[in-house]
Design a protein around this motif. Structure first.
Motif, PDB file in Angstrom:
ATOM      1  N   GLN A 299      -0.975  -6.779  -0.844  1.00 25.99           N
ATOM      2  CA  GLN A 299      -1.166  -7.103   0.562  1.00 25.99           C
ATOM      3  C   GLN A 299      -2.332  -8.072   0.655  1.00 25.99           C
ATOM      4  OE1 GLN A 299      -1.674  -3.343   2.544  1.00 25.99           O
ATOM      5  NE2 GLN A 299       0.531  -2.950   2.619  1.00 25.99           N
ATOM      6  N   ALA A 300      -2.111  -9.178   1.315  1.00 26.57           N
ATOM      7  CA  ALA A 300      -3.025 -10.309   1.255  1.00 26.57           C
ATOM      8  C   ALA A 300      -4.472  -9.952   1.604  1.00 26.57           C
ATOM      9  CB  ALA A 300      -2.516 -11.425   2.158  1.00 26.57           C
ATOM     10  N   ARG A 301      -4.690  -9.311   2.752  1.00 29.60           N
ATOM     11  CA  ARG A 301      -6.064  -9.053   3.173  1.00 29.60           C
ATOM     12  C   ARG A 301      -6.774  -8.101   2.208  1.00 29.60           C
ATOM     13  NH1 ARG A 301      -9.859  -9.669   6.643  1.00 29.60           N
ATOM     14  NH2 ARG A 301     -11.212  -7.958   7.332  1.00 29.60           N
ATOM     15  N   GLU A 302      -6.086  -7.022   1.810  1.00 33.08           N
ATOM     16  CA  GLU A 302      -6.683  -6.080   0.880  1.00 33.08           C
ATOM     17  C   GLU A 302      -6.993  -6.757  -0.460  1.00 33.08           C
ATOM     18  OE1 GLU A 302      -4.231  -5.544   2.829  1.00 33.08           O
ATOM     19  OE2 GLU A 302      -4.752  -3.773   4.029  1.00 33.08           O
ATOM     20  N   ASP A 303      -6.106  -7.652  -0.888  1.00 35.76           N
ATOM     21  CA  ASP A 303      -6.313  -8.348  -2.155  1.00 35.76           C
ATOM     22  C   ASP A 303      -7.575  -9.193  -2.132  1.00 35.76           C
ATOM     23  OD1 ASP A 303      -3.929  -7.292  -2.869  1.00 35.76           O
ATOM     24  OD2 ASP A 303      -2.779  -9.117  -2.524  1.00 35.76           O
ATOM     25  N   THR A 304      -7.746  -9.980  -1.088  1.00 33.74           N
ATOM     26  CA  THR A 304      -8.889 -10.879  -1.026  1.00 33.74           C
ATOM     27  C   THR A 304     -10.196 -10.106  -0.885  1.00 33.74           C
ATOM     28  OG1 THR A 304      -8.541 -11.158   1.362  1.00 33.74           O
ATOM     29  CG2 THR A 304      -7.543 -12.792  -0.106  1.00 33.74           C
ATOM     30  N   LEU A 305     -10.184  -9.023  -0.108  1.00 38.24           N
ATOM     31  CA  LEU A 305     -11.396  -8.216   0.045  1.00 38.24           C
ATOM     32  C   LEU A 305     -11.778  -7.574  -1.288  1.00 38.24           C
ATOM     33  CD1 LEU A 305     -10.767  -6.488   3.498  1.00 38.24           C
ATOM     34  CD2 LEU A 305     -12.431  -8.288   2.975  1.00 38.24           C
ATOM     35  N   ARG A 306     -10.781  -7.061  -1.997  1.00 36.87           N
ATOM     36  CA  ARG A 306     -11.065  -6.432  -3.286  1.00 36.87           C
ATOM     37  C   ARG A 306     -11.570  -7.460  -4.286  1.00 36.87           C
ATOM     38  NH1 ARG A 306      -6.699  -3.325  -7.080  1.00 36.87           N
ATOM     39  NH2 ARG A 306      -5.381  -4.964  -6.198  1.00 36.87           N
ATOM     40  N   LEU A 307     -10.943  -8.633  -4.315  1.00 38.53           N
ATOM     41  CA  LEU A 307     -11.355  -9.672  -5.249  1.00 38.53           C
ATOM     42  C   LEU A 307     -12.782 -10.124  -4.963  1.00 38.53           C
ATOM     43  CD1 LEU A 307     -10.694 -11.548  -7.582  1.00 38.53           C
ATOM     44  CD2 LEU A 307      -9.661 -13.132  -5.936  1.00 38.53           C
ATOM     45  N   GLN A 308     -13.107 -10.341  -3.702  1.00 38.35           N
ATOM     46  CA  GLN A 308     -14.460 -10.777  -3.375  1.00 38.35           C
ATOM     47  C   GLN A 308     -15.485  -9.721  -3.779  1.00 38.35           C
ATOM     48  OE1 GLN A 308     -16.938 -11.850   0.614  1.00 38.35           O
ATOM     49  NE2 GLN A 308     -15.065 -13.017   0.325  1.00 38.35           N
ATOM     50  N   LYS A 309     -15.151  -8.447  -3.575  1.00 38.01           N
ATOM     51  CA  LYS A 309     -16.062  -7.367  -3.947  1.00 38.01           C
ATOM     52  C   LYS A 309     -16.307  -7.350  -5.453  1.00 38.01           C
ATOM     53  CE  LYS A 309     -16.567  -2.323  -3.698  1.00 38.01           C
ATOM     54  NZ  LYS A 309     -15.925  -1.057  -3.246  1.00 38.01           N
ATOM     55  N   VAL A 310     -15.230  -7.514  -6.232  1.00 36.56           N
ATOM     56  CA  VAL A 310     -15.355  -7.469  -7.688  1.00 36.56           C
ATOM     57  C   VAL A 310     -16.148  -8.667  -8.205  1.00 36.56           C
ATOM     58  CG1 VAL A 310     -14.050  -7.568  -9.844  1.00 36.56           C
ATOM     59  CG2 VAL A 310     -13.285  -6.091  -8.007  1.00 36.56           C
TER      60      VAL A 310
END
Length: 642
Positions: free
Chosen positions: A233-244
């Motif tokens: 899911q696009a939003r969850e993906d980008t938030l997780r990637l930025q956090k990592v």
């Protein structure tokens, strides 16, 4: 960062070993200019040169455990060492320093060989277990830090750089012709081989144990075992990637010395700098390099990012003569011919950055993990042609693309159509190779002398890549996912990481790559390529992750690449250097290259018939390499400049 070397002689060190360890260590002084030491016992001699980053006063190496039964020499950084240290103290270990190095000896005592699984960082190290008479070598998951080894007359030798091994009298200097053949295609020597016969490199994500029955390299982590997730899911993906990525940047700010960043003005380095600015209580020190040729200069983008994040920005300008005078020096630092010409500006940037900081973060790895190369877009269409019979592709598509290339005036469009004409009949592995190669298989055959061509008959560099395509599960990975993974396993460690390590360590600068942390890598590989590349948009997921963070001029600019103007240099100020080195008696005596073909390449380039800048760069590198490493005594000191 540091330089390491050592000798393990199961029959006991002899005079040659004891005399060689000093020079073997001294030749690595550029990697660790702050301190050097050697340590010998009955069976081993270990050498270390130190670049002091963590625990400047107490982290000297070689380093022992409490009773001296386990000893290590270590190059790199362990970013999770504080957590490991806490656990080891609870288990009864006593630490005499604050350094990450000491964690290795105690972790080995506690966890055994499994300790390498627990490490997060960039590293290459050797660990001597005196009680069991075993030597353990290991290298980080991506191959950020190099480690070479050889067996000679009953002994085992290792070092951060090949030149150190060559200073032992038992180690011969012999060209591996098959490795040279691959280097002309890949811009590197793939796998465990080097251009020196019988000198090997420990692969990334591997360790080896010398002193037991099976001493072959063993994997402790595998990028290809990571499954591609099908549902995102696009939003969850980008938030997780930025956090990592943010956490990876935070960990790489550790140390007791000033930390800065390389800033090219691309998405990757700009995102790293932006996160650094959020995590730092002072302006980030950023560094960029520009050229006297505006076509290759990116400093305007770097300046834009620097202003956006209010960094303390330093910009350097170099001329073609300043870059090229470093070439023999860089061949010496690389130990092998250096086909990637971007090592020149990388070295100059590192040298100038080192005047201000000891550590710099970079954006390396973003292209391979997140689909940053335009060839991925073109190759999706070319891959679809595989379903068309080969005869149709060759007899219809090739003429069609060729005719189209003659009807356009824009240079890049014409180049792309010419590539489509050339690549459309090829297999996936052949195309993959030819996107990277400066010499095709046909061109290599014409370049070789008859004797070398006969020796290399039947060797096809594309077979190296075909091995990976055959090995990967096409049911789990799309074609583009396979391409990205192959580049991660081959081009990234062998060409890019080698370049960054040698260019930076030549001046004692430590470069850290947040995008290549274990957590970022595993998340990126598990993310399907369809989210990374859409239409003609490359690196789409990374751009979405930072769309409200980076200036739009950075997000939507075309990828430029860190290139140098070889074509104009070799028609201008460096014309005589080429002719003098590629056609004189010393070059002809090597029996490698057909002088008629070399002269044709030179004449076509000088007359503007074709651009052969990259081909001539590789040939010039190979000749410099012979003069430095194969002619005369082993090189114990840096060569003179051009």
């Amino acid at each position: 960062m540091c330089g390491i070397c050592g000798i393990f002689n199961p029959n006991g060190l002899d005079d040659a070993d004891r005399e060689a360890i000093g020079p073997m260590t001294a030749v690595l002084a550029h990697r660790g200019p702050d301190h050097s030491a050697t340590r010998l016992d009955r069976f081993t001699a270990l050498g270390h040169t130190r670049l002091s980053i963590v625990d400047i006063e107490g982290g000297a190496q070689p380093m022992d455990n409490e009773d001296g039964s386990v000893r290590t020499v270590f190059n790199g950084e362990i970013y999770n060492f504080e957590g490991l240290r806490e656990d080891l103290i609870k288990r009864g270990h006593t630490f005499k320093s604050r350094s990450d190095t000491e964690t290795l000896v105690h972790a080995y005592e506690t966890y055994g060989y499994d300790f390498v699984f627990k490490l997060r960082g960039m590293f290459a190290f050797a660990l001597w277990d005196a009680a069991n008479r075993r030597l353990i070598l290991a290298r980080d998951r991506v191959g950020k830090k190099p480690l070479y080894y050889t067996r000679a007359q009953g002994r085992f030798l290792f070092a951060s750089e090949i030149k150190s091994l060559l200073l032992h009298p038992a180690v011969p200097r012999r060209l591996d012709a098959h490795s040279l053949h691959h280097l002309l295609s890949f811009q590197n020597v793939p796998g465990q081989d080097t251009v020196f016969h019988d000198i090997k490199k420990l692969p990334p994500a591997h360790y080896m144990i010398i002193g037991v029955g099976d001493s072959n390299p063993r994997p402790y982590w595998s990028a290809s075992s990571i499954k591609v997730e099908k549902f995102y899911q696009a939003r969850e993906d980008t938030l997780r990637l930025q956090k990592v990525i943010r956490e990876a940047v935070r960990r790489r700010l550790m140390g007791d010395v000033p930390v800065g960043a390389f800033l090219s003005g691309g998405v990757d380095s700009s995102a790293v700098v932006g996160l650094m600015s959020q995590l730092s209580d002072q302006p980030v020190r950023t560094f960029s390099i520009g050229f006297d040729d505006p076509e290759y200069d990116e400093t305007n983008y770097a300046s834009l990012v620097a202003k956006h994040f209010r960094t303390d920005h330093t910009e350097f300008k170099v001329t073609s003569s300043e870059l090229m005078e470093c070439m023999p020096l860089l061949v010496w630092h690389c130990d092998e011919p250096a086909p990637d010409s971007s090592i020149l500006p990388t070295y100059c940037l590192s040298r100038l950055t080192r005047e201000h900081v000891k550590v710099a973060l970079s954006g390396d790895g973003g292209d391979e993990l997140f689909g940053g190369y335009e060839r991925y877009v073109a190759d999706r269409y070319l891959h679809a042609y595989n379903y068309i019979p080969e005869g149709v592709r060759r007899n219809l598509l090739v003429p069609a693309f060729s005719m189209a290339s003659h009807s356009v005036s824009e240079n890049l469009a014409r180049k792309r159509l010419e590539q489509m004409a050339r690549f459309s009949p090829m297999s996936d592995a052949e195309r993959h190779l030819n996107w990277l190669a400066f010499f095709t298989a046909h061109e290599k055959n014409a370049l070789y002398t008859p004797e070398l061509a006969a020796e290399l008959s039947g060797y096809n560099s594309a077979d190296v890549l075909q091995y990976y395509y055959d090995r990967f599960d096409s049911n789990n990975r799309s074609f583009t996912d396979q391409q990205l993974l192959i580049d991660f396993l081959t081009y990234l460690p062998e060409t890019l990481m080698m370049k960054v390590d040698r260019a930076s360590m030549a001046v004692g600068l430590e470069v850290r790559c947040p995008l290549l942390s274990k957590e970022v890598v595993e998340l990126a590989i598990a993310t399907p390529a369809s989210l990374k590349i859409k239409g003609a948009t490359t690196k789409r997921l990374l751009k979405q992750t930072f769309w409200n963070f980076l200036p739009p001029e950075i997000l939507y600019r075309r990828k430029q690449g860190f290139e140098v103007p070889l074509n104009s240099w070799f028609r201008g100020p460096l014309r005589e250097v080429l002719w003098d080195h590629l056609t004189d008696a010393r070059a002809r005596s090597r029996g490698l290259f057909n002088l008629v073909t070399v002269r044709r390449l030179l004449n076509e380039h000088q007359n503007g018939v074709r651009d052969h800048g990259h081909k001539l760069w590789i040939l010039l590198n190979i000749e410099f390499w012979h003069r430095i490493f194969m002619d005369g005594a082993p090189p114990a000191s840096r060569p003179a400049l051009v």
